[in-house]
Design an enzyme around this catalytic site. Structure first.
Site, PDB file in Angstrom:
ATOM      1  N   ARG A   1       2.749  -6.438 -15.969  1.00 56.35           N
ATOM      2  CA  ARG A   1       3.890  -7.620 -15.984  1.00 56.35           C
ATOM      3  C   ARG A   1       3.455  -8.470 -15.594  1.00 56.35           C
ATOM      4  O   ARG A   1       3.805  -9.610 -15.309  1.00 56.35           O
ATOM      5  CB  ARG A   1       4.926  -6.731 -15.073  1.00 56.35           C
ATOM      6  CG  ARG A   1       5.080  -6.199 -14.017  1.00 56.35           C
ATOM      7  CD  ARG A   1       6.388  -5.500 -13.761  1.00 56.35           C
ATOM      8  NE  ARG A   1       6.009  -4.352 -12.394  1.00 56.35           N
ATOM      9  CZ  ARG A   1       6.595  -3.845 -12.348  1.00 56.35           C
ATOM     10  NH1 ARG A   1       7.815  -3.624 -12.782  1.00 56.35           N
ATOM     11  NH2 ARG A   1       6.941  -3.015 -10.717  1.00 56.35           N
ATOM     12  N   GLU A   2       2.550  -8.077 -14.457  1.00 57.16           N
ATOM     13  CA  GLU A   2       1.060  -9.079 -13.660  1.00 57.16           C
ATOM     14  C   GLU A   2       0.477 -10.146 -13.793  1.00 57.16           C
ATOM     15  O   GLU A   2      -0.693 -11.157 -14.422  1.00 57.16           O
ATOM     16  CB  GLU A   2       0.074  -8.785 -12.387  1.00 57.16           C
ATOM     17  CG  GLU A   2       2.207  -7.415 -11.720  1.00 57.16           C
ATOM     18  CD  GLU A   2       0.741  -6.632 -11.194  1.00 57.16           C
ATOM     19  OE1 GLU A   2       0.156  -6.507 -10.907  1.00 57.16           O
ATOM     20  OE2 GLU A   2       1.103  -5.753 -10.675  1.00 57.16           O
TER      21      GLU A   2
ATOM     22  N   ARG B   1      -3.566   3.966  -9.826  1.00 62.81           N
ATOM     23  CA  ARG B   1      -3.652   5.059  -8.677  1.00 62.81           C
ATOM     24  C   ARG B   1      -4.691   6.461  -9.486  1.00 62.81           C
ATOM     25  O   ARG B   1      -4.361   7.569  -9.259  1.00 62.81           O
ATOM     26  CB  ARG B   1      -1.782   6.154  -8.819  1.00 62.81           C
ATOM     27  CG  ARG B   1      -0.604   4.810  -8.525  1.00 62.81           C
ATOM     28  CD  ARG B   1      -1.020   4.554  -6.457  1.00 62.81           C
ATOM     29  NE  ARG B   1      -0.253   3.333  -6.383  1.00 62.81           N
ATOM     30  CZ  ARG B   1      -0.242   2.217  -6.268  1.00 62.81           C
ATOM     31  NH1 ARG B   1      -1.683   1.477  -7.049  1.00 62.81           N
ATOM     32  NH2 ARG B   1       0.771   1.294  -5.914  1.00 62.81           N
TER      33      ARG B   1
ATOM     34  N   HIS C   1      -4.075  -9.364  -8.851  1.00 63.98           N
ATOM     35  CA  HIS C   1      -2.821  -8.765  -9.505  1.00 63.98           C
ATOM     36  C   HIS C   1      -1.822  -9.815  -8.983  1.00 63.98           C
ATOM     37  O   HIS C   1      -1.696 -10.948  -8.668  1.00 63.98           O
ATOM     38  CB  HIS C   1      -2.143  -7.167  -8.448  1.00 63.98           C
ATOM     39  CG  HIS C   1      -3.232  -6.169  -8.464  1.00 63.98           C
ATOM     40  ND1 HIS C   1      -1.999  -5.373  -9.052  1.00 63.98           N
ATOM     41  CD2 HIS C   1      -4.276  -5.760  -8.667  1.00 63.98           C
ATOM     42  CE1 HIS C   1      -3.664  -4.363  -9.330  1.00 63.98           C
ATOM     43  NE2 HIS C   1      -4.622  -4.792  -9.405  1.00 63.98           N
TER      44      HIS C   1
ATOM     45  N   TYR D   1       2.677  -9.895  -7.482  1.00 66.56           N
ATOM     46  CA  TYR D   1       2.630 -11.400  -6.914  1.00 66.56           C
ATOM     47  C   TYR D   1       2.610 -11.299  -5.163  1.00 66.56           C
ATOM     48  O   TYR D   1       2.646 -10.056  -4.702  1.00 66.56           O
ATOM     49  CB  TYR D   1       3.007 -11.969  -7.101  1.00 66.56           C
ATOM     50  CG  TYR D   1       4.957 -11.548  -6.961  1.00 66.56           C
ATOM     51  CD1 TYR D   1       6.044 -11.363  -6.117  1.00 66.56           C
ATOM     52  CD2 TYR D   1       5.839 -10.645  -8.240  1.00 66.56           C
ATOM     53  CE1 TYR D   1       7.284 -11.253  -5.440  1.00 66.56           C
ATOM     54  CE2 TYR D   1       7.164  -9.709  -7.249  1.00 66.56           C
ATOM     55  CZ  TYR D   1       7.573 -10.371  -6.291  1.00 66.56           C
ATOM     56  OH  TYR D   1       8.843  -9.721  -6.126  1.00 66.56           O
TER      57      TYR D   1
ATOM     58  N   TYR E   1       1.694  -1.476   2.703  1.00 67.78           N
ATOM     59  CA  TYR E   1       1.688   0.039   2.332  1.00 67.78           C
ATOM     60  C   TYR E   1       0.700   0.779   1.525  1.00 67.78           C
ATOM     61  O   TYR E   1      -0.446   0.279   0.970  1.00 67.78           O
ATOM     62  CB  TYR E   1       2.967  -0.043   1.452  1.00 67.78           C
ATOM     63  CG  TYR E   1       2.527  -0.423  -0.489  1.00 67.78           C
ATOM     64  CD1 TYR E   1       1.930  -0.237  -0.438  1.00 67.78           C
ATOM     65  CD2 TYR E   1       2.835  -2.391  -0.872  1.00 67.78           C
ATOM     66  CE1 TYR E   1       1.528  -0.554  -2.267  1.00 67.78           C
ATOM     67  CE2 TYR E   1       2.907  -2.751  -1.387  1.00 67.78           C
ATOM     68  CZ  TYR E   1       1.551  -2.110  -2.480  1.00 67.78           C
ATOM     69  OH  TYR E   1       1.620  -2.479  -3.410  1.00 67.78           O
TER      70      TYR E   1
ATOM     71  N   GLU F   1      -3.650 -10.739  -4.293  1.00 65.05           N
ATOM     72  CA  GLU F   1      -1.738 -10.760  -4.926  1.00 65.05           C
ATOM     73  C   GLU F   1      -1.619 -12.496  -4.922  1.00 65.05           C
ATOM     74  O   GLU F   1      -1.680 -13.173  -4.284  1.00 65.05           O
ATOM     75  CB  GLU F   1      -1.082 -10.048  -4.143  1.00 65.05           C
ATOM     76  CG  GLU F   1      -1.056  -8.871  -3.956  1.00 65.05           C
ATOM     77  CD  GLU F   1      -0.565  -7.526  -5.238  1.00 65.05           C
ATOM     78  OE1 GLU F   1       0.018  -7.992  -6.153  1.00 65.05           O
ATOM     79  OE2 GLU F   1      -0.677  -6.766  -4.605  1.00 65.05           O
TER      80      GLU F   1
HETATM   81  O1  0X9 Z   1       0.372  -1.471  -5.910  1.00 62.41           O
HETATM   82  C1  0X9 Z   1      -0.938  -2.454  -6.271  1.00 62.41           C
HETATM   83  O2  0X9 Z   1      -1.157  -1.222  -7.589  1.00 62.41           O
HETATM   84  C2  0X9 Z   1      -0.811  -3.278  -5.885  1.00 62.41           C
HETATM   85  N1  0X9 Z   1       0.015  -4.037  -5.492  1.00 62.41           N
HETATM   86  S1  0X9 Z   1       1.190  -4.777  -6.861  1.00 62.41           S
HETATM   87  O3  0X9 Z   1       1.666  -5.574  -6.048  1.00 62.41           O
HETATM   88  N2  0X9 Z   1       0.894  -5.493  -7.974  1.00 62.41           N
HETATM   89  O4  0X9 Z   1       1.459  -3.333  -8.067  1.00 62.41           O
HETATM   90  C3  0X9 Z   1      -1.629  -3.228  -4.333  1.00 62.41           C
HETATM   91  C4  0X9 Z   1      -2.799  -2.179  -3.642  1.00 62.41           C
HETATM   92  C5  0X9 Z   1      -3.420  -2.007  -3.036  1.00 62.41           C
HETATM   93  N3  0X9 Z   1      -3.355  -1.475  -2.523  1.00 62.41           N
HETATM   94  C6  0X9 Z   1      -1.942  -1.290  -1.220  1.00 62.41           C
HETATM   95  N4  0X9 Z   1      -1.574  -2.527  -1.004  1.00 62.41           N
HETATM   96  N5  0X9 Z   1      -2.372  -0.557  -0.374  1.00 62.41           N
HETATM   97 ZN    ZN Z   2      -0.023  -4.890  -9.635  1.00 69.05          ZN
END
Ligand code: 0X9
Ligand code: ZN
Length: 459
Positions: free
Chosen positions: A224-225, A293, A343, A345, A394, A416
Site C-alpha cells: 500500500r506504500e 518480517r 517505505h 509514511y 517500535y 519512511e
Molecule cells: O514496520 C515496518 O516494516 C516499517 N514501517 S511501515 O510503517 N512502512 O510498515 C519499518 C521497519 C523499520 N523498523 C522499525 N520501525 N523497528
Molecule cells: Zn512499509
C-alpha cells in the site's frame, strides 16, 4: 510526554480487514461522493482545525455519505492519530484498531483505523485524537476513480510519467524504456519470481568508470506504500536521464553501481491497485506474509507475529517467501556497500537495529550517514525527516534492514517517505515529484558518503 509502548509480538492487529475496494465498484455517483469527501478532508486539514473540531466534523454526515443509494460498506472507517497517554490506553487502542497505519511522534501517538464504535470509545474515554482521514474508503475510491480515467490509463507521455501513480506493468515497462534509452548505463534484470508468478524486476545502473561502491535500493515490500515504488523508479529515471547533463548525477553513476528493485512485492501491489488499496503483505494463502518480517536476522522475535491474520505475520520460516528469498540471493551475490529500503509514511530515517534497543556497533557511523541524508532531504523542500534506530519507533524483527546490516555488514536504512501524517498511504500525486527530489537527495548523500569507504564487517 513519552511513554514506552507495551511489549507485544503484534504491533499491528490481527483483525481481518473488513473492507475491500472491490465492493466499491459503484458508479459515477459514488465517485463524485468520494471526491466530495476528499474535498472535505482537504478542507479540514487546510483549516487546521483542532482535534475536537475535527472530531465533530467527522461526526457529521459527509457531503457524499448522507444518504447513500445502497449501503455498500459495513461502516465508515476513519484513520485517526491517537495520543493514548498511558500504557493501558495504548494497549486498548491497539485492540480496538482495525488496522495500525503508523507509530510516530517520539512514541506518543499512534495512527489507527477505527470504526464508529472505536471512535465512540475514544470519545467516551476522553483520549486525545485528531482525525487524519474521516473516511478512508472514500479517499481510496476517489483515487481509484482518478486512476481509471482514460487519459491516465494511456501510456504516459515521457514528461508526465511522474505526475501520477503507475501500476506494476507500467513501472516495469518504464525500466525497459530506460534501459533502451541508455543501454550503456542501464540494464533490466529479473531477480526472481513472486508467489503468483510475477517477475521481480530490477534495473542496474552504472557508468563506464571503474566501480567503487555498490548500492541497493528496494521499495514496495509493503503493497500500500505506493509513493515508495514511485520514488525508487524516479531515482533510477533521474540518474539515467540526467547522466549527460548533470555533473553530480554523472559522478554518482560513475562511482556507484546501483541496483533498484522498485516493486519488491508485485502480487501485493497488484492486489492493492485492483482489490484492496490498504493491503500490506504479499498474497500467501490469501492472508499474506509481511515480507519485512520474513528475513533471517532475529526472525520470529518481538514486533512480528505467528498469526496469519496479523499485519506483521512473519511467515512459516525465514525466507519462506520467494520475494524475500530473491532479495537475499541478490544481496548474497555480493557487491553492495549500502542499502535503502523505501517505505511510507512518516518522514523518518531509520537505521539498525529494528529488533533490539541495543545500539549497533556502528551506531555513530550509521546515524552520521542518516544525518547527512536528512540534511540533504531538508535542503530540497524544507521537509524534516527525523532519524533514529528503528527500534526507537517500535520493535520489528526479521526486517530486511537488520538482515542486510546484521548478515552482510551493509549500512542499511529504512526511509519512511511522505507524508508526515495527513492522508497516510494515499498521497496526492502532485507530491510524487517533490518526494522523489527528497529520495534522490538521500541516495546521492549516502552514495557520496560511502565512496571509497570499505564495507562494514558483519556484527
Ligand atoms: O514496520 C515496518 O516494516 C516499517 N514501517 S511501515 O510503517 N512502512 O510498515 C519499518 C521497519 C523499520 N523498523 C522499525 N520501525 N523497528
Ligand atoms: Zn512499509
Amino acid at each position: 510526554m513519552s511513554i514506552r509502548r507495551p511489549s507485544s509480538d503484534e504491533r499491528l492487529p490481527t483483525i481481518p480487514w473488513p473492507w475491500r475496494l472491490a465492493t466499491l465498484a459503484g458508479g459515477h455517483t459514488r465517485g463524485l461522493a468520494a471526491l466530495a469527501a476528499v474535498a472535505g478532508v482537504a478542507l479540514l486539514v487546510g483549516l487546521g482545525l483542532g482535534s475536537a473540531e475535527r472530531e465533530l466534523a467527522c461526526e457529521r454526515p459527509g457531503p457524499g455519505r448522507a444518504t447513500p443509494a445502497t449501503p455498500v460498506t459495513p461502516a465508515t472507517l476513519a484513520a485517526v492519530r491517537v495520543t493514548p497517554g498511558s500504557e493501558a490506553a495504548w494497549a486498548e487502542v491497539r485492540v480496538r484498531a482495525i488496522d495500525v497505519w503508523s507509530d510516530h511522534d517520539e512514541e506518543t501517538t499512534i495512527d489507527v483505523v477505527l470504526d464508529p464504535a472505536g471512535l465512540e470509545w475514544l470519545r467516551r474515554e476522553g483520549l486525545a485524537f485528531a482525525v487524519l482521514v474521516p473516511d478512508i474508503e472514500a479517499v481510496a475510491t476517489a483515487e481509484h476513480a482518478r486512476l481509471a480515467d482514460v487519459a491516465i490509463a494511456k501510456p504516459p507521455a515521457p514528461g508526465e510519467w511522474f505526475t501520477e501513480y503507475r501500476d506494476l506493468d507500467t513501472i516495469h515497462a518504464h525500466l525497459e524504456d530506460l534501459a533502451r534509452l541508455r543501454p550503456d548505463l542501464a540494464q533490466v534484470e529479473t531477480i526472481g519470481t513472486s508467489l503468483e508468478g510475477r517477475p521481480l524486476r530490477a534495473i542496474r545502473i552504472h557508468g563506464p568508470a571503474e566501480r567503487r561502491a555498490g548500492m541497493l535500493i528496494d521499495s514496495g515490500l509493503h503493497a500500500r506504500e505506493w509513493i515508495s515504488m514511485m520514488v525508487s523508479t524516479c531515482v533510477a529515471d533521474r540518474l539515467v536521464q540526467g547522466y549527460d547533463h548533470d555533473a553530480r548525477l554523472r559522478s554518482f553513476v560513475d562511482a556507484v553501481e546501483l541496483v533498484v528493485v522498485p516493486v519488491a512485492n508485485p502480487d501485493g501491489y497488484v492486489h492493492s491497485w485492483g482489490r484492496d488499496r490498504y493491503w500490506r503483505k504479499n498474497r500467501r494463502g490469501g492472508h499474506g506474509v509481511d515480507l519485512n518480517r520474513n528475513f533471517a536476522v532475529a526472525w520470529g522475535r518481538d514486533g512480528s507475529s505467528g498469526n496469519t491474520a496479523s499485519q506483521v505475520y512473519r511467515g512459516a520460516a525465514p525466507f519462506s517467501e520467494p520475494e524475500a528469498a530473491a532479495l537475499r540471493d541478490l544481496v548474497a551475490a555480493g557487491g553492495f556497500t549500502a542499502h535503502i529500503d523505501f517505505h511510507s509514511y512518516g518522514q523518518l530515517l531509520l537505521h539498525p537495529w529494528s529488533y533490539t534497543r541495543e545500539r549497533s556497533r556502528d551506531h555513530r557511523r550509521l546515524s552520521g550517514l542518516a544525518k547527512d541524508m536528512a540534511k540533504a532531504i531538508k535542503a530540497e523542500h524544507g521537509e524534516r525527516y527525523r532519524l533514529m534506530p528503528g527500534e526507537s519507533l517500535y520493535p520489528a524483527s526479521g526486517t530486511l534492514m537488520d538482515w542486510a546490516y546484521g548478515e552482510h555488514g551493509i549500512p542499511s536504512f529504512v526511509i519512511e517517505l511522505r507524508p508526515r501524517g495527513g492522508s497516510g498511504f494515499v498521497l496526492p500525486p502532485a507530491q510524487i515529484a517533490p518526494t522523489c527530489d527528497e529520495g534522490l537527495a538521500a541516495v546521492l548523500a549516502l552514495g557520496e558518503g560511502l565512496v571509497a569507504q570499505s564495507p562494514l564487517a558483519p556484527e
